[in-house]
Scaffold this active site. Structure first.
Site, short mmCIF file in Angstrom:
data_model
loop_
_atom_site.label_atom_id
_atom_site.label_comp_id
_atom_site.label_asym_id
_atom_site.label_seq_id
_atom_site.Cartn_x
_atom_site.Cartn_y
_atom_site.Cartn_z
N CYS A 272 0.83 -1.09 -0.47
CA CYS A 272 -0.11 -0.06 0.44
C CYS A 272 0.88 1.43 0.21
CB CYS A 272 -1.16 0.05 1.33
SG CYS A 272 -2.43 -1.26 1.31
N GLY B 275 0.57 -0.09 -4.70
CA GLY B 275 -0.27 -1.28 -4.97
C GLY B 275 -1.35 -0.63 -5.46
N ASN C 230 -0.96 1.66 5.16
CA ASN C 230 0.28 0.72 4.58
C ASN C 230 1.17 0.10 6.00
OD1 ASN C 230 4.04 1.54 3.10
ND2 ASN C 230 2.61 -0.32 3.27
N GLY C 231 1.04 -1.67 5.97
CA GLY C 231 1.68 -2.54 7.10
C GLY C 231 0.91 -3.12 7.32
N CYS D 236 12.04 -1.75 7.61
CA CYS D 236 12.43 -2.86 6.44
C CYS D 236 13.39 -2.56 5.42
CB CYS D 236 10.46 -3.03 5.99
SG CYS D 236 10.58 -3.93 4.56
N TYR E 187 13.75 -3.69 -3.42
CA TYR E 187 12.71 -3.92 -4.10
C TYR E 187 12.03 -3.25 -4.29
CZ TYR E 187 9.44 -6.15 -6.85
OH TYR E 187 7.75 -6.59 -7.39
N SER F 164 13.71 -3.69 -12.42
CA SER F 164 14.45 -3.75 -10.66
C SER F 164 16.14 -4.79 -10.87
CB SER F 164 13.27 -5.69 -10.17
OG SER F 164 14.40 -6.16 -11.37
N CYS G 202 13.01 -11.81 6.66
CA CYS G 202 12.88 -12.40 5.87
C CYS G 202 14.42 -13.14 5.40
CB CYS G 202 11.93 -11.66 4.20
SG CYS G 202 13.11 -10.29 3.92
FE1 SF4 Z 1 10.95 -6.19 4.91
FE2 SF4 Z 1 11.39 -8.79 5.31
FE3 SF4 Z 1 11.26 -7.10 7.21
FE4 SF4 Z 1 8.92 -7.53 6.23
S1 SF4 Z 1 10.52 -8.97 6.47
S2 SF4 Z 1 9.70 -6.13 6.87
S3 SF4 Z 1 10.01 -7.79 4.01
S4 SF4 Z 1 12.81 -6.77 6.06
#
Ligand code: SF4
Length: 487
Positions: free
Chosen positions: A30, A56, A130-131, A265, A271, A313, A466
């Site tokens: 978003c 989005g 957003n989140g 993040c 990305y 990308s 992640c």
């Molecule tokens: Fe960002 Fe990865 Fe953390 Fe999700 S898990 S907030 S994509 S760094």
């Protein structure tokens, strides 16, 4: 040049510019944009949403008000599909809040399009989020047990229900009481009667910034690229844990308690965010370029004739890698910018066609060459595999790939659509197995340390969950990708 307001009056909206949606990676969940104190607030918001379209593409909406009357328009589709001259003209008032949405779960319904608008005790309340909340299932159950009736399946609606319980004390105090109950990621734009509000969770997962219009007035935006478009000056980021209230008394800043360690993040840099945006205080383009430079340092022994990104990308890391490795940077694949949502999905027997219509190799550049592809990430691997195959068929002698982040091995609970491990190829296979699946001669990922160092933060404060599985806010029991919709 005439002032912005005059130029806006003579502009036409929804002129059918099709987004060349070529991305096949993870989808952002978003974008939020708001204006306070401009006679054409909705028109500015329309442009702001255009700049945030990459965050989005399923639905878009604007709520506008003069503090008394409220008008809204929300619809499924891209910004130019959702709005036209007549619709934007009808959104009158000096305050506006807009939103673009990509739902992170299966259903994509108009009722879940934002801003979410309700009327409570004679006051209009609109919310754009957003989140992703990590305790949404429990909160919703508790609220329903206490009599709350929900209109949508979005976790965002929970915030409105928490807010109205304390609204008699004013929106600032109400949010100070309500927001600490919501766990996880939220960058919010809110409209409460005549006040525009921005708020960011105490960890600061997602970006949100403040800008000022030359003609007066305030702007709230997920990314700075949207400020540039409407000629607003960047003022500062909304701080993690901060609530900013903008109304006729000016700007008021409040802080939520308790403070939390910041976990921005890092995937926004890799990305999601646009390269012309500055987020968390650093320019996205420059960070991506440095990631490419680091790849060259970490993989100095690849013998190749040229390097190329998969556009768009890998473009910026590709520039950095090309410069640092000394390999000539070529655009060995050309992107068709006019492939939009209306593209008819090919049948199973033609499945590669869907990828190739977006990216086509330039045989004369690739034939008999040893190629190093720079890619920003590999999520499921299926698209990369088809692209590598296309390069081989175009005559590439060797195909190597360098990825400007470490392997994605863990789900994200903070608003990104790879929320189960089954969707992540690197969570289930070794690097060697991924290499073979993609049909590559070699495959290398940027190290975690290299990725963080490339951001150039003096004191890195990132979510890396992640990549390393260390989730800063663990999901509560009962959390499910298919429970409530995130935004
Ligand atoms: Fe960002 Fe990865 Fe953390 Fe999700 S898990 S907030 S994509 S760094």
């Amino acid at each position: 040049m005439p002032p912005l307001t005059d130029r806006l009056r003579s502009m036409s909206f929804g002129a059918g510019v099709k987004n060349g949606l070529g991305s096949s990676g993870p989808k952002e969940a978003c974008g939020v944009f708001g204006v306070w104190g401009h006679p054409e607030a909705a028109k500015l918001t329309y442009f702001g949403l255009y700049a945030l379209q990459h965050r989005g593409q399923e639905s878009a909406g604007i709520v506008a008000t003069d503090g008394r009357r409220v008008a809204e328009h929300r619809q499924m589709g891209l910004v130019p599909e959702v709005f036209n001259d007549r619709i934007v003209e009808a959104l009158q008032g000096h305050i506006a809040l807009g939103h673009v949405r990509y739902s992170t779960t299966g259903s994509s319904l108009l009722k879940n399009a934002q801003p979410f608008l309700v009327n409570f005790a004679g006051q209009a309340i609109a919310l754009g989020h957003n989140g992703n909340l990590t305790n949404s299932v429990r909160l919703r159950k508790e609220l329903e047990a206490q009599g709350s009736i929900f209109q949508t399946t979005m976790d965002s609606e929970i915030i409105v229900h928490l807010l109205v319980r304390h609204l008699k004390d004013g929106p600032g105090q109400a949010l100070i009481e309500a927001l600490p109950q919501a766990k996880g990621a939220f960058s919010l734009g809110l409209l409460v009667k005549d006040t525009l509000i921005g708020a960011r969770d105490p960890h600061g997962f997602r970006p949100l910034c403040l800008g000022r219009l030359a003609e007066g007035g305030w702007v709230l935006s997920s990314e700075t690229c949207a400020l540039d478009l409407i000629e607003a000056q960047y003022v500062r980021d909304v701080e993690p844990g901060e609530i900013v209230l903008i109304n006729e008394h000016g700007l008021t800043s409040l802080k939520m308690e308790p403070p939390e360690p910041h976990t921005f993040c890092i995937f926004e840099y890799i990305y999601f965010a646009r390269p012309d945006s500055n987020i968390f205080g650093h320019n996205v383009y420059q960070v991506r370029k440095r990631m490419g430079e680091r790849l060259a340092r970490e993989y100095p022994d690849i013998k190749a004739d040229l390097t190329m990104p998969f556009p768009d990308s890998g473009n910026y890391a590709g520039i950095g890698y090309g410069r640092a490795s000394g390999l000539p940077l070529e655009m060995g694949m050309i992107r068709n910018h006019y492939v939009g949502r209306t593209f008819i999905q090919p049948s199973q027997s033609m499945r590669d066609f869907g990828v190739r219509v977006k990216l086509n190799p330039v045989r004369e550049v690739i034939r008999d060459r040893r190629v190093v592809i720079v890619e920003d990430s590999i999520i499921r691997g299926t698209t990369s595999r088809t692209r590598v195959k296309a390069l081989r068929e175009a005559g590439a002698r060797e195909v190597h790939m360098l990825v400007s982040c470490p392997p994605h091995r863990f789900p994200c609970y903070y608003g990104i659509d790879f929320s189960s491990k089954g969707e992540l190829i690197a969570a289930n296979y070794s690097v060697e197995e991924v290499r073979r699946f993609l049909g590559l001669d070699s495959l290398g990922y940027l190290s975690l340390e290299g990725m963080v160092a490339a951001t150039d933060f003096e004191r890195p404060e990132f979510c890396l969950a992640c990549f390393n599985g260390e989730h800063p806010v663990p999901p509560e029991e009962g959390y499910s990708k298919f429970g409530l919709e995130a935004c």
